[in-house]
Design a protein around this motif. Structure first.
Motif, short mmCIF file in Angstrom:
data_model
loop_
_atom_site.label_atom_id
_atom_site.label_comp_id
_atom_site.label_asym_id
_atom_site.label_seq_id
_atom_site.Cartn_x
_atom_site.Cartn_y
_atom_site.Cartn_z
N TYR A 106 5.73 -7.13 -13.44
CA TYR A 106 6.06 -6.19 -12.44
C TYR A 106 5.51 -4.98 -12.81
O TYR A 106 5.92 -4.46 -13.79
N ALA A 107 4.87 -4.18 -12.01
CA ALA A 107 4.20 -2.89 -12.16
C ALA A 107 4.30 -2.17 -10.90
O ALA A 107 4.50 -2.41 -9.87
N CYS A 108 4.02 -0.59 -11.31
CA CYS A 108 3.94 0.21 -10.01
C CYS A 108 2.46 0.46 -9.73
O CYS A 108 1.74 0.55 -10.64
N GLY A 109 2.24 0.50 -8.59
CA GLY A 109 0.79 0.63 -8.21
C GLY A 109 0.51 1.57 -6.91
O GLY A 109 1.52 1.69 -6.04
N LEU A 110 -0.55 2.06 -7.08
CA LEU A 110 -0.96 2.85 -5.54
C LEU A 110 -2.26 2.10 -5.02
O LEU A 110 -3.25 1.72 -5.93
N ASP A 111 -2.12 1.93 -3.76
CA ASP A 111 -3.10 1.38 -2.99
C ASP A 111 -3.70 2.21 -2.27
O ASP A 111 -3.47 2.90 -1.11
N MET A 112 -4.70 3.29 -2.90
CA MET A 112 -5.32 4.41 -2.36
C MET A 112 -6.17 4.04 -1.17
O MET A 112 -6.95 2.92 -1.50
N THR A 113 -6.09 4.65 -0.08
CA THR A 113 -6.88 4.20 1.02
C THR A 113 -7.63 5.31 1.76
O THR A 113 -7.35 6.20 2.03
N ARG A 114 -8.86 5.10 2.24
CA ARG A 114 -9.47 5.95 3.00
C ARG A 114 -9.12 5.57 4.37
O ARG A 114 -9.53 4.60 5.27
N ARG A 115 -8.05 6.38 4.79
CA ARG A 115 -7.14 6.02 6.09
C ARG A 115 -8.23 6.11 7.41
O ARG A 115 -8.18 5.37 8.22
N ASP A 116 -9.09 7.11 7.58
CA ASP A 116 -10.00 7.48 8.41
C ASP A 116 -10.86 6.02 8.57
O ASP A 116 -10.91 5.63 10.01
N LEU A 117 -11.27 5.97 7.58
CA LEU A 117 -12.14 4.36 7.87
C LEU A 117 -11.43 3.12 7.76
O LEU A 117 -11.87 2.24 8.87
N GLN A 118 -10.36 3.20 7.37
CA GLN A 118 -9.52 1.86 7.58
C GLN A 118 -9.25 1.54 9.08
O GLN A 118 -9.47 0.54 9.61
N LEU A 119 -8.81 2.88 9.79
CA LEU A 119 -8.72 2.66 11.13
C LEU A 119 -9.63 2.68 12.08
O LEU A 119 -9.65 1.59 12.90
N SER A 120 -10.95 3.21 11.53
CA SER A 120 -11.79 3.02 12.53
C SER A 120 -12.50 1.49 12.42
O SER A 120 -12.93 0.89 13.21
N GLU A 121 -12.17 1.00 11.06
CA GLU A 121 -12.88 -0.47 11.10
C GLU A 121 -11.64 -1.47 11.54
O GLU A 121 -12.30 -2.24 12.28
N ARG A 122 -10.70 -0.97 11.52
CA ARG A 122 -9.50 -1.78 12.41
C ARG A 122 -9.86 -1.77 13.77
O ARG A 122 -9.77 -3.10 14.38
N ALA A 123 -10.21 -0.53 14.19
CA ALA A 123 -10.37 -0.53 15.69
C ALA A 123 -11.67 -1.46 16.21
O ALA A 123 -11.52 -1.80 17.23
N LYS A 124 -12.40 -1.38 15.35
CA LYS A 124 -13.63 -2.29 15.46
C LYS A 124 -13.50 -3.67 15.08
O LYS A 124 -14.51 -4.51 15.23
N GLN A 125 -12.46 -4.07 14.74
CA GLN A 125 -12.28 -5.18 14.10
C GLN A 125 -13.30 -5.95 13.13
O GLN A 125 -13.73 -6.96 12.91
N ARG A 126 -13.62 -4.69 12.19
CA ARG A 126 -14.29 -5.15 10.92
C ARG A 126 -13.51 -5.29 9.73
O ARG A 126 -12.35 -4.56 9.94
N PRO A 127 -14.08 -5.97 8.92
CA PRO A 127 -13.32 -5.86 7.27
C PRO A 127 -12.75 -4.31 7.07
O PRO A 127 -13.61 -3.57 7.26
N TRP A 128 -12.01 -4.05 6.19
CA TRP A 128 -11.53 -3.10 5.58
C TRP A 128 -11.99 -2.76 4.24
O TRP A 128 -11.63 -1.65 3.60
N THR A 129 -13.26 -3.11 3.89
CA THR A 129 -13.75 -2.83 2.74
C THR A 129 -13.85 -1.36 2.46
O THR A 129 -13.33 -0.91 1.38
N LEU A 130 -14.54 -0.62 3.36
CA LEU A 130 -14.77 0.68 3.02
C LEU A 130 -13.62 1.56 2.86
O LEU A 130 -13.27 2.53 2.29
#
Ligand code: MN
Length: 232
Positions: A106-130
């Motif tokens: 087991y390890a500690c990790g950070l899932d660093m995220t471009r939140r603005d792009l994740q949310l706009s991708e999510r809203a358009k039902q697109r993958p979260w790659t960016l």
């Protein structure tokens, strides 16, 4: 002997606490929305029927102590502190009752995220790659071996930003437990040595700025720290 057109990328790897060999990484899976309080702060309900996943490239890995550049294309780069599983044995269609036998550590990790792009991708039902597969977005601490620490089902998970506590929860708050995640994911993939699984983040995620110090810990597992570099 096969020759390559150019030098292949270096093998991605993570340190192992107490050993002088590295854990070579094959794949990085990430569980979405695995703490109810975080799902709520994202404006969504937890899906209790089944977990869902996204993935990151192994080139996103960085060691603890790294300086993580503030990536291009975002104005809202977020930390997500997570427990990371390191798979050490083959697991395909494995039962939850047997799943821990596949965990190396087991390890500690950070899932660093471009939140603005994740949310706009999510809203358009697109993958979260960016939003998620961001360069240098997966700092991971040295892996604590299960043979040394056991299989923690409980323990404080904390993220501090410039000495201020931002995330404070317990890994026993995960919607899907470690054995349940492995059992479910192994129904779709031949999991095996080298696979990492990020298990989701509790509430309190927030934006970083260049110069920030992020320090994460999970009781019984370890600690992680990174600094945020200049915008690219
Ligand atoms: Mn996450």
């Amino acid at each position: 002997m096969t020759k390559f057109l150019f030098d292949p990328a270096p093998q991605a790897a993570v340190a192992i606490a107490g050993l002088d060999v590295l854990f070579p990484v094959a794949r990085i899976f990430c569980v979405g929305r695995n703490y109810e309080d975080h799902a709520k702060e994202m404006g969504l309900a937890v899906d209790r029927e089944k977990p869902f996943y996204f993935s990151k490239s192994t080139t996103t890995l960085r060691p603890s102590g790294a300086n993580i550049p503030y990536p291009p294309g975002t104005n809202n780069y977020h930390f997500e502190m997570e427990l990371v599983l390191a798979i050490g044995a083959p697991a395909f269609k494995i039962a939850a009752a047997d799943a821990l036998s596949a965990v190396f550590g087991y390890a500690c990790g950070l899932d660093m995220t471009r939140r603005d792009l994740q949310l706009s991708e999510r809203a358009k039902q697109r993958p979260w790659t960016l939003g998620k597969d961001v360069e240098a977005s997966a700092p991971v601490s040295a892996i604590a071996r299960a043979s040394v620490i056991g299989h923690p089902a409980k323990g404080a998970i904390v993220l501090r930003q410039n000495q201020q506590t931002r995330q404070s929860s317990d890994i026993d708050q995960m919607v899907w437990s470690v054995p349940e995640i492995i059992a479910h994911l192994s129904g779709f993939y031949h999991l095996g040595p080298g696979d990492l699984i990020f298990t989701g983040t509790p509430a309190g995620v927030g934006p970083v700025a260049p110069g920030d110090l992020l320090e994460g810990s999970i009781a019984g597992v370890g600690e992680l720290s990174v600094t945020i570099g200049e915008a690219q």
